[in-house]
Design a protein around this motif. Structure first.
Motif, PDB file in Angstrom:
ATOM      1  N   GLU A  23       0.825  -1.263  -0.170  1.00 21.47           N
ATOM      2  CA  GLU A  23      -0.093  -0.067   0.161  1.00 21.47           C
ATOM      3  C   GLU A  23       0.668   1.175   0.009  1.00 21.47           C
ATOM      4  OE1 GLU A  23      -3.137   0.179   3.022  1.00 21.47           O
ATOM      5  OE2 GLU A  23      -3.781  -1.900   2.562  1.00 21.47           O
ATOM      6  N   LYS A  44      -3.643   8.568   4.488  1.00 20.78           N
ATOM      7  CA  LYS A  44      -2.690   8.006   3.692  1.00 20.78           C
ATOM      8  C   LYS A  44      -1.286   8.309   4.414  1.00 20.78           C
ATOM      9  CE  LYS A  44      -4.407   5.944  -0.265  1.00 20.78           C
ATOM     10  NZ  LYS A  44      -4.267   4.322  -0.351  1.00 20.78           N
ATOM     11  N   THR A  66      -2.510   4.782   7.384  1.00 21.65           N
ATOM     12  CA  THR A  66      -2.169   3.692   6.952  1.00 21.65           C
ATOM     13  C   THR A  66      -1.290   2.787   7.918  1.00 21.65           C
ATOM     14  OG1 THR A  66      -2.518   4.963   4.811  1.00 21.65           O
ATOM     15  CG2 THR A  66      -1.373   2.772   4.778  1.00 21.65           C
TER      16      THR A  66
END
Length: 123
Positions: A23, A44, A66
């Motif tokens: 990711e 993020k 994240t």
């Protein structure tokens, strides 16, 4: 940058979320004050902190952080790791200090927030 790259840069060990290493993350923040994290972090993001308590996870969940990197080799409790797994946050433990981990990530191209604090120089 990917979480895998973050892990490698901070010489970290994944404690939760090994399946999410590819990711992407866009920014990073280093803080032990969750009020500062709430004020300046966007989604993020990677949070680098030495603070080990459930409030870190709750704050991270609210902001769609994240990945959390616990600095100085700190190890969260099993309950915290279970909570991180449930909410889908990758957790890494790094032997680096918060300052050094932030510096290494910045040097390798992961920026912090562009927001200004409003605090005047010298105050």
């Amino acid at each position: 940058m990917t979480i895998r790259e973050v892990m490698e840069i901070v010489d970290g060990k994944v404690l939760v979320g090994a399946d999410r290493l590819d990711e992407r993350v866009d920014t990073a923040c280093g803080s032990d004050l969750m009020s500062d994290v709430l004020a300046f972090v966007k989604e993020k993001a990677v949070l680098i902190t030495g603070l080990i308590n459930p409030h870190v996870l709750r704050t991270s969940e609210m902001l769609d952080i994240t990945c959390i990197v616990f600095s100085r080799g700190k190890m969260p409790s099993e309950e915290m790791l279970e909570m991180a797994e449930e909410i889908g946050i990758t957790v890494i433990s790094s032997p680096l200090t918060t300052y050094t981990a932030c510096g290494e990530l910045y040097v390798h191209g992961l920026p912090g927030t562009k927001r200004k604090t409003g605090v005047k120089e010298g105050v």
